[in-house]
Motif scaffolding. Structure first.
Motif, mmCIF file in Angstrom:
data_model
loop_
_atom_site.group_PDB
_atom_site.id
_atom_site.type_symbol
_atom_site.label_atom_id
_atom_site.label_comp_id
_atom_site.label_asym_id
_atom_site.label_seq_id
_atom_site.Cartn_x
_atom_site.Cartn_y
_atom_site.Cartn_z
ATOM 1 N N PHE A 314 0.835 -1.204 0.000
ATOM 2 C CA PHE A 314 0.000 0.000 0.000
ATOM 3 C C PHE A 314 0.869 1.253 0.000
ATOM 4 N N ILE A 315 1.842 1.295 0.900
ATOM 5 C CA ILE A 315 2.710 2.475 1.008
ATOM 6 C C ILE A 315 3.549 2.660 -0.252
ATOM 7 N N ASP A 316 4.064 1.556 -0.799
ATOM 8 C CA ASP A 316 4.891 1.649 -2.004
ATOM 9 C C ASP A 316 4.095 2.129 -3.210
ATOM 10 N N GLY A 317 2.796 1.920 -3.172
ATOM 11 C CA GLY A 317 1.955 2.360 -4.280
ATOM 12 C C GLY A 317 1.666 3.846 -4.278
ATOM 13 N N LEU A 318 1.995 4.519 -3.189
ATOM 14 C CA LEU A 318 1.730 5.952 -3.076
ATOM 15 C C LEU A 318 2.853 6.762 -3.701
ATOM 16 N N GLU A 319 2.499 7.909 -4.241
ATOM 17 C CA GLU A 319 3.490 8.814 -4.809
ATOM 18 C C GLU A 319 3.506 10.164 -4.098
ATOM 19 N N LEU A 320 2.335 10.724 -3.820
ATOM 20 C CA LEU A 320 2.273 12.036 -3.172
ATOM 21 C C LEU A 320 2.408 11.930 -1.664
ATOM 22 N N PHE A 321 1.737 10.974 -1.058
ATOM 23 C CA PHE A 321 1.868 10.766 0.385
ATOM 24 C C PHE A 321 3.258 10.200 0.668
ATOM 25 N N LYS A 322 3.997 10.862 1.525
ATOM 26 C CA LYS A 322 5.339 10.421 1.879
ATOM 27 C C LYS A 322 5.320 9.734 3.239
ATOM 28 N N ARG A 375 -4.133 4.671 -5.906
ATOM 29 C CA ARG A 375 -2.964 3.888 -6.325
ATOM 30 C C ARG A 375 -2.511 2.956 -5.207
ATOM 31 N N GLY A 376 -2.501 3.478 -3.994
ATOM 32 C CA GLY A 376 -2.090 2.652 -2.869
ATOM 33 C C GLY A 376 -3.023 1.475 -2.639
ATOM 34 N N PHE A 377 -4.332 1.711 -2.703
ATOM 35 C CA PHE A 377 -5.298 0.633 -2.489
ATOM 36 C C PHE A 377 -5.240 -0.383 -3.631
ATOM 37 N N ASP A 378 -5.009 0.088 -4.855
ATOM 38 C CA ASP A 378 -4.869 -0.844 -5.981
ATOM 39 C C ASP A 378 -3.661 -1.752 -5.768
#
Length: 388
Positions: A314-322, A375-378
């Motif tokens: 989930f975290i790796d799928g994020l781009e804006l949330f750091k 993106r994270g949930f996907d």
């Protein structure tokens, strides 16, 4: 907030130029006019603070409805000073089970070496708290909303039972930044803030503050900061003072975006619970509505994930949330919190469904942040499928 209109003079004494903010005075030694001033003029030494620190104290007093403000190098040091200033050996402090972890660590580890006892209480069980107010209890320390888990305490009720027994009350008010809640107006004795968060507002400086209305308590805090040599440097004070100029404007945007994202999260199948006091679904929403005038950008949610690998996906799928500690700046942040939770056995977190994630919604576009969470949930869903 008041804007600085201090008139600066040159060495000859003629009027110089006006500046919006006071100058940063990098000074340890202060040159004084005569012998009497050595021991009667304050500040007589740079550690006590000069122009920028005084202006920041005035701004914080106005923000919190206080008569006195005392600055410290960090939010944790402000919490430690607030507690230590009102206790002595043989006393006991009762702390909410939901306070900031390092504050709890100070109370449970360091106070014991000072001969001061410490016990936790459930922030939602006020009657049980009242039953524990023995003669040796000197202070009650709460944080509302609670750190990580966002319980709202019934602050007026706690204050009333404390005042009836001459017990000091301390509240960590960092979440509201003094804008959405004024604990001193509810009778809290010491309101504490980590200026590092919303007041500084740019993730580039540390600071803490203790504000009070009672002159006797202000004297206790002042003496302790003097004895321990605690102060805030001019650069950090300047960053905090500058942050107060835009604080309310920034907080309104944090609030709006966070509510939009929290409402969206509440509709996602992968999320079992959104923990935001401003949502009607929050167990303490009525208390929040009574005691707060708004909400900040910090809240939590429970995501349906069973393994660390799923959380990592989930975290790796994020781009804006750091991924990072602290909050209050432009950037949106997210952290998994299970590793930090050390709560009472009967606490509600022991029977929760899902992994606890804390979110700070920054100043990026809210629709972009929602797309990022998609993106994270996907990525989380793809990981679950691969693990089947």
């Amino acid at each position: 907030m008041k804007r600085n209109t201090r008139l600066i003079h040159n060495k000859a004494g003629s009027p110089g130029r006006r500046t919006v903010n006071p100058p940063i005075e990098r000074a340890s030694t202060v040159i004084l006019p005569d012998r009497k001033a050595l021991y009667s003029r304050k500040p007589g030494y740079g550690r006590m603070g000069l122009s920028v620190q005084r202006e920041l104290e005035v701004a914080l007093c106005e923000l919190e409805g206080a008569s006195d403000a005392h600055l410290t190098p960090s939010g944790l040091s402000a919490c430690a000073v607030a507690v230590a200033s009102v206790v002595k050996a043989g006393d006991k402090v009762l702390i909410s089970d939901s306070i900031y972890g390092p504050s709890r660590r100070f109370c449970e580890r360091r106070l014991a070496r000072m001969g001061v006892g410490c016990e936790r209480f459930d922030p939602r069980k006020i009657q049980a708290l009242e039953a524990r107010l023995s003669d040796d209890v000197a202070a009650i320390f709460l944080e509302s909303p609670g750190s990580l888990t966002f319980e709202i305490s019934d602050t007026p009720a706690i204050v009333a039972m404390a005042k009836a027994r001459d017990i000091r009350t301390i509240m960590d008010n960092t979440w509201s930044a003094g804008v959405f809640c004024q604990p001193l107006s509810m009778g809290v004795d010491l309101s504490v803030q980590a200026l590092t968060k919303y007041v500084v507002g740019h993730a580039d400086a540390f600071g803490g503050a203790i504000t009070v209305k009672d002159k006797a308590i202000a004297k206790e805090v002042a003496e302790l900061t003097d004895d321990w040599g605690i102060s805030l440097g001019p650069e950090e004070a300047y960053a905090a003072l500058r942050g107060t100029r835009t604080l309310i404007t920034r907080l309104k945007q944090h609030e709006t975006s966070a509510l939009q994202i929290a409402t969206w999260l509440d509709q996602q199948e992968t999320v079992s619970q959104v923990i935001h006091p401003a949502l009607p679904s929050h167990p303490d929403h009525a208390l929040w509505s009574r005691d707060f005038s708004g909400s900040s950008g910090l809240f939590a949610f429970l995501v349906e994930a069973e393994t660390d690998a799923e959380i990592d996906a989930f975290i790796d799928g994020l781009e804006l949330f750091k991924l990072g500690f602290s909050w209050g700046g432009y950037e949106s942040l997210i952290i998994p919190c299970d590793e930090q939770l050390t709560r009472l056995p009967e606490d509600w977190t022991q029977s929760r469904t899902g992994r606890l994630m804390r979110v700070h919604v920054g100043l990026e576009d809210a629709d972009d942040l929602i797309e990022d969470l998609h993106r994270g949930f996907d990525a989380l869903d793809r990981k679950k499928i691969l693990d089947l």
